[in-house]
Structures are given as structure tokens and as C-alpha cells.
Design an enzyme around this catalytic site. Structure first.
Site, PDB file in Angstrom:
ATOM      1  N   GLU A 149      80.342-115.196 -21.380  1.00 39.65           N
ATOM      2  CA  GLU A 149      80.241-116.579 -21.549  1.00 39.65           C
ATOM      3  C   GLU A 149      80.123-116.843 -23.095  1.00 39.65           C
ATOM      4  O   GLU A 149      80.959-117.592 -23.683  1.00 39.65           O
ATOM      5  CB  GLU A 149      79.089-117.588 -20.690  1.00 39.65           C
ATOM      6  CG  GLU A 149      79.343-117.530 -19.344  1.00 39.65           C
ATOM      7  CD  GLU A 149      78.733-116.501 -18.523  1.00 39.65           C
ATOM      8  OE1 GLU A 149      78.612-115.335 -19.020  1.00 39.65           O
ATOM      9  OE2 GLU A 149      78.178-116.860 -17.543  1.00 39.65           O
ATOM     10  N   GLY A 158      65.091-112.417 -22.074  1.00 34.46           N
ATOM     11  CA  GLY A 158      65.893-113.760 -22.276  1.00 34.46           C
ATOM     12  C   GLY A 158      65.069-114.809 -22.178  1.00 34.46           C
ATOM     13  O   GLY A 158      65.072-115.812 -22.936  1.00 34.46           O
ATOM     14  N   GLU A 174      64.017-116.617 -11.990  1.00 32.80           N
ATOM     15  CA  GLU A 174      64.887-115.423 -12.172  1.00 32.80           C
ATOM     16  C   GLU A 174      63.640-114.353 -12.269  1.00 32.80           C
ATOM     17  O   GLU A 174      64.169-113.158 -12.179  1.00 32.80           O
ATOM     18  CB  GLU A 174      65.517-115.628 -13.838  1.00 32.80           C
ATOM     19  CG  GLU A 174      66.242-114.323 -14.033  1.00 32.80           C
ATOM     20  CD  GLU A 174      67.365-114.674 -15.134  1.00 32.80           C
ATOM     21  OE1 GLU A 174      68.514-115.104 -15.082  1.00 32.80           O
ATOM     22  OE2 GLU A 174      66.945-114.312 -16.391  1.00 32.80           O
ATOM     23  N   LYS A 216      78.386-111.014 -11.813  1.00 39.97           N
ATOM     24  CA  LYS A 216      78.963-110.798 -13.129  1.00 39.97           C
ATOM     25  C   LYS A 216      80.070-109.717 -12.885  1.00 39.97           C
ATOM     26  O   LYS A 216      81.417-109.903 -13.288  1.00 39.97           O
ATOM     27  CB  LYS A 216      78.093-110.274 -14.096  1.00 39.97           C
ATOM     28  CG  LYS A 216      77.146-111.368 -14.756  1.00 39.97           C
ATOM     29  CD  LYS A 216      76.360-110.768 -15.938  1.00 39.97           C
ATOM     30  CE  LYS A 216      75.075-111.625 -16.120  1.00 39.97           C
ATOM     31  NZ  LYS A 216      74.471-110.709 -17.212  1.00 39.97           N
TER      32      LYS A 216
HETATM   33  O1  F6P Z   1      71.570-114.567 -16.539  1.00 36.44           O
HETATM   34  C1  F6P Z   1      71.165-113.322 -16.779  1.00 36.44           C
HETATM   35  C2  F6P Z   1      70.764-113.340 -18.256  1.00 36.44           C
HETATM   36  O2  F6P Z   1      70.736-111.573 -18.593  1.00 36.44           O
HETATM   37  C3  F6P Z   1      69.435-113.850 -18.786  1.00 36.44           C
HETATM   38  O3  F6P Z   1      68.551-113.330 -18.282  1.00 36.44           O
HETATM   39  C4  F6P Z   1      69.649-114.193 -20.073  1.00 36.44           C
HETATM   40  O4  F6P Z   1      68.833-114.820 -20.655  1.00 36.44           O
HETATM   41  C5  F6P Z   1      71.156-114.542 -20.268  1.00 36.44           C
HETATM   42  O5  F6P Z   1      71.613-113.730 -19.135  1.00 36.44           O
HETATM   43  C6  F6P Z   1      71.821-114.453 -21.495  1.00 36.44           C
HETATM   44  O6  F6P Z   1      71.800-113.044 -22.116  1.00 36.44           O
HETATM   45  P1  F6P Z   1      72.116-112.648 -23.589  1.00 36.44           P
HETATM   46  O7  F6P Z   1      71.286-113.351 -24.397  1.00 36.44           O
HETATM   47  O8  F6P Z   1      72.023-111.335 -23.666  1.00 36.44           O
HETATM   48  O9  F6P Z   1      73.606-113.410 -23.934  1.00 36.44           O
END
Ligand code: F6P
Length: 548
Positions: free
Chosen positions: A215, A269, A355, A514
Site C-alpha cells: 500500500e 509498528g 493485532e 497479503k
Molecule cells: O498490518 C501489518 C503491519 O505489519 C503492521 O504491523 C504495521 O504497522 C503495518 O503493517 C505497516 O508496516 P510498515 O511500517 O512496515 O509499512
């Protein structure tokens, strides 16, 4: 040393709590108040600018002692020490969990792999501070020499929800920069955000711990293309910065290393807003306010780390969740802030709590035979009173709720604030006391309706009450008090995970979707239809492709 692994249901205290539950379950909260005139005093914790009243919960002082005994049996104290001292408590990912180190004092020492990480934490904080000051003051100019007017945070999950919630919650303290958040891979999201922006005066902050998230990278690439329609490639260094652990991928994206705000893998995260992930917070509110947020969190860390469990707000709050989830079998918890500012707080906590503790395998690798993670939901009052409160009052489910209120409003309209807070108090009282048959009858008797109508209406108007709530009253919404509040829930998550004997700091559950999305994307982009799906998915894919 690893966290201990004890199945909570095999402890002595669990058995004792089970029998104790049978005595508490039939009791009405009103009765619990009647038998103990000191109940409020016994079950309220006053700390700094927080007044937390747990007394409207379906437990007693004795229950609390028994729950604390459970915490002792699973050695919560030892786990807290390991958490704060940087042990590898995120064992499934082989990492320490040290968001607390991000808000500690300069002279503290926290070691990871034999190295004190605090000097590096302060180096990054200094970089955030310097950059914030130059952007906010206008010293940092865009490629065409104009100061920045807008900041766009591009990230998702923990790289979005924390900063977005804090910036929104503390908008009262904001400076002149307009801050925007792009998270969803839905192309309409970023288009709606950039459509009114001037690339010459916009700063883009790409936030991704891994810098691999589909994303975020899609949005960053599309926004970069949009930007390059107006400005040349050399302009990137003035308008794009990144926050990540993955410096090489950031550089490959086209951002200079000097414009990278690093973070460490020991920051999860969903607990990362205190790190460089909070850059948008600092830009939007000014560094001092960001620092005060950290100060508040650090104070809550100290409260959690050093207070006895019977006066420890996150510990009691976590134990109550265990009580409701595992004994009352409640499935969800509501978080109801009585301030519009905390509009995004529930969504933010959904990631933090769900989560972390949505796990079915214990720390021994075995499937669990008891309930873990609660479902979190909620919206600000009074709006939510006109939306879903009916179900909390008269539905069939038990929904413990945290009511978060503030003694002072920010703009000081006392009339409105008294109205708001009268609802806050009234709801917790109504949820607890309900309305008896006699009270309803008395009310109906005052109305000009027939006896038959009264009889017919009576059962619908009775509220059983006995609905548990915790009242969290805070002096005023400030960066510091918000920092305390967020940290309170972070530690609550930790305590629950310890007692449930799960690993709270991985999130493998989000991986499968994913992976599948990646292979389905290839199919959507090619002309062939593979038959590798169940018939429902196969037909949905066909229908989508045939109609787009
Ligand atoms: O939703 C899964 C996840 O790994 C979260 O724990 C994290 O906050 C998010 O995706 C975004 O990840 P990143 O900061 O690596 O883009």
C-alpha cells in the site's frame, strides 16, 4: 532470558477465581456498593492528573487480590523487568520490545545486543527536532524557494494510525502546517488528498518500517509520479523524506540517506508513534509538543514499572479484561471518549490491542483452550449514545466499557462541557443502576395512558443495569496527558499477553491475505484465468474481470 510460559488456567489462582466468579456473577453492582461503603475508595486510583474509578465493575477488592495473585503466579513482575530491560520478549521475531526506550531520559541505559541504545535514540530525536524547526520556521524551502504549507504522511497500520490519531486528537495544539494522511491502496484515497495540494509547498513523509508494504510503496510511487509532473527529479530531496529501518530500499526509491529518519526493529509498528514514525506529529504540533507526548508516556511507564499492582492503572485495567473475557465470557470492550478530539482513538487501539493479542497459540507453541484477545470498538460520546448505546443498555451482551472524560475543555465553553460531562456521568450511572420495574411503573403512572398500555409497555422499559464501566477522568487533554493515556493501553496489552501466555508482538496473522493478494494481482493483470481457487473466489474474479 525468555519469558516464562505458564498456562494461566493451570494456576491455583485461576481455579480460585473460577469458584469466586460463581459468587460474583449473580450479584448486582448496586449490591456490591451497598455491602462495602468504602468501595469507591478501595477501587479508585488517583495518579498525577488521572482519576480512575474501577468501582463500577463487577468485581470486589477480593477479586482484585485474586487477580493479582494470578499475575504473581505467572510472574508478571519478572516479565515487566524483561520488557523494560530489552530482553528478547518478541521471541517469534527474535526482537526486544522497546518503545519505552524511545521516551526515556537521556541518562538512562537500555542495552540491546550489549549496546546501550539510548544515545542513538537521542540522535534521532535531535534530527527530528532540527528538521521540524526548519520546516515549521520556513527555513526549509521547497525546490522553487517557497516554504512548506502541507505535510502528507504516507504509511499504513502503525505507520499511519498512531500519527493520524495523535495529530487529530491534538489538533488544538497545531501549527500552520496542514497535515494529511494517505494510507489505503485505494487510488481514490491519494487522489482525493493530492488534488488540492501544491507540489511546490508540500512535504511528503513516507513512513514504512519495512519499506516493503504494498500500500505504502504504491501510494509513494503514484504520488512521486504526480509530483514529477510539476517539478524535476532534483526537487525530490526537498520534498520527500522517509522513516524506515530499510535504508537501502529508501535510497532505491530515490530519497537521499540524509533525508531518512531511521527506526529500529525493536520498535513494533503499532507502538511506533514515539519513534521517527512520529515525525508528522512533530511537524504538525511542533517538536515541543511531540516531546511532551513522550514525557507523558514516560511518566506512565514509571507508574506501571514501579507501582504496586493494587494501585497500578494498566495492571488493574488488564486484569479486569481477563476477568470479563475469561470468566464472564464477554467478547468485546468498548472505549468511549467524551471528547470529539479522540475520534480516532478506538480505531488506533483496535490495531494496538487486536493485532497484539489476537493469537491462538501459546508461548509453548500449543493451541490455547481459553479465550484471548478482546474485540475493541467505540466512538466518542455523546454521538455514540445516539448510535449504539441501546445495545449496551438493553442488549443481551455484556460489554465492559472505558469512559474517558476530561475535567476541562480546551476552548473553555463551560456550558457545553457541563452538558457533555453530565452525559458521561449519567451513562455510567444508568448502565450500572438500570431502571427497575417499580421505577418504570411510577413513571408510567404519571402518563396519560390506559392500564393495559402500561402493562404492555412495562417490560420494554425496564433496564437491568449491572453493566460495567471504568471511569477514566483526566484533568485536560494535553500532549502529556495523551501520552500517558496511550502508554496506559500499551501496558495493558502487555499484561494481558503475559497472562494469556501468548506472544503479543508479532502479527503473522496479517501475512496470509497479503501473500494471496500478490498472486491474485498477477492474475488480475494477466489475460489468463487460473483455476487455483475455490469456486466462489474463482467466480468472483471472473465476474470482476469480465465487468471492468
Ligand atoms: O498490518 C501489518 C503491519 O505489519 C503492521 O504491523 C504495521 O504497522 C503495518 O503493517 C505497516 O508496516 P510498515 O511500517 O512496515 O509499512
Amino acid at each position: 532470558m525468555a519469558l516464562k510460559s505458564i498456562n494461566p488456567t493451570t494456576t491455583e489462582s485461576w481455579g480460585a477465581l473460577q469458584s469466586h466468579f460463581e459468587t460474583i456473577k449473580p450479584k448486582h453492582l448496586k449490591e456490591l456498593f451497598e455491602v462495602n461503603p468504602n468501595r469507591v475508595k478501595d477501587l479508585t486510583v488517583e495518579w498525577e492528573d488521572f482519576y480512575v474509578d474501577f468501582s463500577k465493575n463487577r468485581f470486589t477488592k477480593e477479586t482484585l487480590s485474586m487477580l493479582i495473585e494470578l499475575a504473581n503466579e505467572v510472574d508478571l513482575k519478572d516479565a515487566i523487568t524483561k520488557y523494560f530491560e530489552g530482553e528478547i520478549i518478541n521471541a517469534t521475531e527474535g526482537r526486544a520490545v522497546l518503545h519505552t526506550a524511545l521516551r526515556t531520559n537521556n541518562d538512562d541505559e537500555v542495552f540491546v545486543d550489549g549496546k546501550n541504545v539510548i544515545p542513538e535514540v537521542f540522535e534521532v530525536k535531535q534530527k527530528i527536532k532540527n528538521f521540524t524547526q526548519s520546516v515549521v520556521s520556513g527555513e526549509h524551502k521547497g525546490f522553487t524557494g517557497k516554504p512548506m504549507t502541507d505535510v502528507v504522511n504516507i504509511g499504513i497500520g502503525g505507520s499511519d494510525l498512531g500519527p493520524a490519531m495523535v495529530v487529530d486528537s491534538l489538533q488544538y495544539y497545531k501549527n500552520h502546517l496542514s497535515t494529511h494522511f494517505v494510507s489505503n491502496v485505494d487510488g481514490d484515497h491519494y487522489n482525493e488528498v493530492v488534488k488540492n495540494l501544491n507540489p511546490e509547498t508540500t512535504l511528503f513523509v513516507i513512513v514504512s518500517k519495512t519499506f516493503t508494504t504494498q500500500e505504502t510503496l504504491s501510494n509513494a510511487n503514484s504520488i512521486k509520479s504526480w509530483f514529477l509532473k510539476s517539478l524535476p527529479n532534483e526537487a525530490i530531496s526537498k520534498h520527500f523524506v522517509a522513516v524506515s529501518t530499510n535504508i537501502e530500499s529508501v535510497k532505491a526509491f530515490g530519497i537521499d540517506e540524509a533525508n531518512v529518519f531511521p527506526m529500529k526493529d525493536w520498535v513494533g509498528g503499532r507502538f511506533s508513534l514515539w519513534s521517527a514514525v512520529g515525525l508528522s506529529i512533530s511537524l504538525s504540533l511542533g517538536y515541543e509538543n511531540f516531546e511532551n507526548l513522550l514525557v507523558g508516556a514516560n511518566k506512565m511507564d514509571e507508574h506501571f514499572r514501579t507501582s504496586e499492582f493494587e494501585n497500578n492503572i494498566p495492571v488493574i485495567s488488564a486484569l479486569l479484561t481477563i476477568w470479563y473475557n475469561n470468566f464472564f465470557k464477554a467478547e468485546s470492550e468498548a472505549i468511549i471518549p467524551y471528547t470529539q478530539y479522540l475520534n480516532q482513538f478506538g480505531t488506533y487501539l483496535q490495531q494496538g490491542i487486536m493485532e497484539s493479542n489476537g493469537k491462538y497459540v501459546d508461548r509453548n507453541g500449543n493451541a490455547i483452550n481459553y479465550q484471548t484477545g478482546t474485540i475493541i470498538w467505540g466512538e466518542p460520546g455523546t454521538n455514540s449514545q445516539h448510535a449504539f448505546f441501546q445495545l449496551i443498555h438493553q442488549g443481551t451482551k455484556l460489554i465492559p466499557a472505558d469512559f474517558i472524560g476530561f475535567i476541562e475543555s480546551l476552548y473553555g465553553n463551560k456550558d457545553h462541557h457541563d452538558k457533555l460531562m453530565s452525559n458521561y456521568f449519567a451513562q455510567t450511572e444508568a448502565l450500572m443502576n438500570g431502571k427497575t420495574k417499580d421505577e418504570v411503573l411510577e413513571e408510567l403512572n404519571g402518563q396519560d395512558i390506559s392500564e393495559e398500555q402500561k402493562k404492555r409497555l412495562l417490560p420494554y422499559k425496564v433496564f437491568k443495569g449491572n453493566k460495567p464501566t471504568t471511569s477514566i477522568l483526566i484533568k485536560k487533554l494535553t500532549p502529556e496527558s495523551l501520552g500517558k493515556l496511550i502508554a496506559m493501553y500499551e501496558h495493558k496489552i502487555f499484561v494481558q499477553g503475559i497472562i494469556w501466555n501468548i506472544y503479543s508482538y508479532d502479527q503473522f496473522g496479517v501475512e496470509l491475505g497479503k501473500q494471496l493478494a500478490k498472486s491474485i494481482l498477477n492474475e488480475l493483470k494477466s489475460d489468463d484465468n487460473t483455476e487455483n481457487h475455490d469456486s466462489s473466489t474463482q467466480n468472483l474474479l471472473k465476474f470482476y474481470k469480465n465487468n471492468c
